[in-house]
Design an enzyme around this catalytic site. Structure first.
Site, mmCIF file in Angstrom:
data_model
loop_
_atom_site.group_PDB
_atom_site.id
_atom_site.type_symbol
_atom_site.label_atom_id
_atom_site.label_comp_id
_atom_site.label_asym_id
_atom_site.label_seq_id
_atom_site.Cartn_x
_atom_site.Cartn_y
_atom_site.Cartn_z
ATOM 1 N N THR A 12 0.856 -1.189 0.000
ATOM 2 C CA THR A 12 0.000 0.000 0.000
ATOM 3 C C THR A 12 0.892 1.238 0.000
ATOM 4 O O THR A 12 1.980 1.236 0.567
ATOM 5 C CB THR A 12 -0.941 0.033 1.218
ATOM 6 O OG1 THR A 12 -0.170 0.186 2.422
ATOM 7 C CG2 THR A 12 -1.772 -1.238 1.304
ATOM 8 N N GLY A 13 0.430 2.289 -0.660
ATOM 9 C CA GLY A 13 1.271 3.472 -0.794
ATOM 10 C C GLY A 13 2.523 3.156 -1.589
ATOM 11 O O GLY A 13 3.584 3.751 -1.362
ATOM 12 N N GLY A 14 2.400 2.252 -2.552
ATOM 13 C CA GLY A 14 3.553 1.816 -3.328
ATOM 14 C C GLY A 14 3.871 2.696 -4.516
ATOM 15 O O GLY A 14 4.700 2.332 -5.344
ATOM 16 N N SER A 16 5.089 5.854 -4.323
ATOM 17 C CA SER A 16 6.115 6.867 -4.076
ATOM 18 C C SER A 16 6.972 6.465 -2.872
ATOM 19 O O SER A 16 6.623 5.559 -2.110
ATOM 20 C CB SER A 16 5.482 8.245 -3.814
ATOM 21 O OG SER A 16 4.715 8.229 -2.621
ATOM 22 N N GLY A 17 8.094 7.154 -2.727
ATOM 23 C CA GLY A 17 8.926 7.014 -1.551
ATOM 24 C C GLY A 17 9.385 5.600 -1.236
ATOM 25 O O GLY A 17 9.798 4.841 -2.113
ATOM 26 N N ILE A 18 9.316 5.256 0.042
ATOM 27 C CA ILE A 18 9.755 3.946 0.509
ATOM 28 C C ILE A 18 8.946 2.835 -0.148
ATOM 29 O O ILE A 18 9.488 1.791 -0.536
ATOM 30 C CB ILE A 18 9.642 3.863 2.042
ATOM 31 C CG1 ILE A 18 10.633 4.832 2.702
ATOM 32 C CG2 ILE A 18 9.892 2.431 2.533
ATOM 33 C CD1 ILE A 18 10.411 5.011 4.197
ATOM 34 N N SER A 137 7.403 4.152 12.413
ATOM 35 C CA SER A 137 8.220 5.360 12.438
ATOM 36 C C SER A 137 8.979 5.415 13.753
ATOM 37 O O SER A 137 8.471 4.970 14.785
ATOM 38 C CB SER A 137 7.349 6.610 12.310
ATOM 39 O OG SER A 137 8.111 7.787 12.557
ATOM 40 N N TYR A 150 0.910 11.867 15.009
ATOM 41 C CA TYR A 150 1.550 10.896 14.118
ATOM 42 C C TYR A 150 2.210 9.787 14.937
ATOM 43 O O TYR A 150 2.071 8.600 14.623
ATOM 44 C CB TYR A 150 2.592 11.616 13.270
ATOM 45 C CG TYR A 150 3.349 10.733 12.300
ATOM 46 C CD1 TYR A 150 2.738 10.235 11.159
ATOM 47 C CD2 TYR A 150 4.696 10.426 12.519
ATOM 48 C CE1 TYR A 150 3.439 9.439 10.253
ATOM 49 C CE2 TYR A 150 5.402 9.636 11.619
ATOM 50 C CZ TYR A 150 4.769 9.148 10.498
ATOM 51 O OH TYR A 150 5.457 8.362 9.607
#
Length: 249
Positions: A12-14, A16-18, A137, A150
């Site tokens: 998921t969230g693949g 951009s970024g990490i 995080s 967060y």
């Protein structure tokens, strides 16, 4: 032969970024990669970069029906899933006294609720011996200015991982948290750091990190690959900090 040949991985969230770096790494190791993201164009662009027959599903992890759709599509196309990387997340840096209800709800909806129900929906179609990776995080352990909400939303992931490691032990499914420190991705711009202040920001980060620099997306992707493969076959329920030692200070 690649380390993930014959495996199906959802990130998921693949787009951009990490997440994107992990998707590229998994695909290079032979996995059938499926990414999700909120913006169709961003998903399409990422698919082109990943190559290797990667697939994209547009949607928001805060929408629980999105997870039902992912599970259905994976089951129909591939029969089962081997790796689930719950990576999508958002962050709004605001002092606690100024946090709005909307900011609070949005971060918990994506970072916590989205992770919980994503695993709830996808674990049933995972093959025994699979791997679940939750992107956490270091904010969950280290106090960072303006990160209270967060941090709280990410701290829950450690509790999830420990519980799920026990709940899924009979199936040999391992669950671990990958906690990045500061990473050099496009999210820095999204956090409001203007280009002219980038050098100052990087210098401050270097001074705060024992290894003297921010991390690279590729370094986080390598850590995710470790957690996704048999290289970590005796590792479950841990929080792997990939932060250059920042949590130590």
């Amino acid at each position: 032969m690649g380390m993930l040949v014959g495996k199906v991985a959802v990130i998921t969230g693949g787009n951009s970024g990490i997440g994107l770096s992990a998707a590229k790494t998994f695909a290079a190791e032979g996995a059938q990669v499926v990414i999700t993201g909120r913006r169709q164009q961003a998903v399409d662009d990422a698919i082109e970069q990943i190559g290797a027959g990667a697939l994209g599903i547009q949607g928001d992890v805060a929408d629980l029906t999105h997870h039902d759709r992912i599970a259905k599509e994976i089951a129909n196309k591939f029969g089962a899933l081997d790796i689930y990387m719950a990576n999508a997340g958002i962050n709004t840096i605001t002092h606690s006294a100024e946090v709005s209800e909307a900011e609070y709800d949005a971060q918990f909806a994506v970072n916590t609720r989205g992770v919980f129900f994503g695993v709830q929906k996808l674990a049933p179609i995972m093959r025994d011996g699979g791997a679940i990776i939750l992107t956490g995080s270091i904010a969950s352990e280290k106090v960072l200015d303006g990160h209270a909400v967060y941090a709280g939303s990410k701290a829950a992931l450690g509790a999830f991982a420990r519980s799920w490691s026990i709940e899924l032990k009979s199936r040999g499914i391992r669950v671990n948290v990958l906690s990045p420190g500061p990473v050099d991705t496009e999210i820095l711009a999204k956090l409001g750091i203007p280009a002219e202040q980038r050098g100052t920001f990087e210098k401050a980060m270097a001074e705060a990190i024992p290894l003297g620099r921010m991390g690279l997306p590729e370094e986080l992707a390598k850590a995710a690959l470790f957690l996704a493969t048999d290289a970590s076959s005796f590792v479950t329920g841990v929080n792997l900090r990939v932060d250059g030692g920042m949590t130590l200070l």
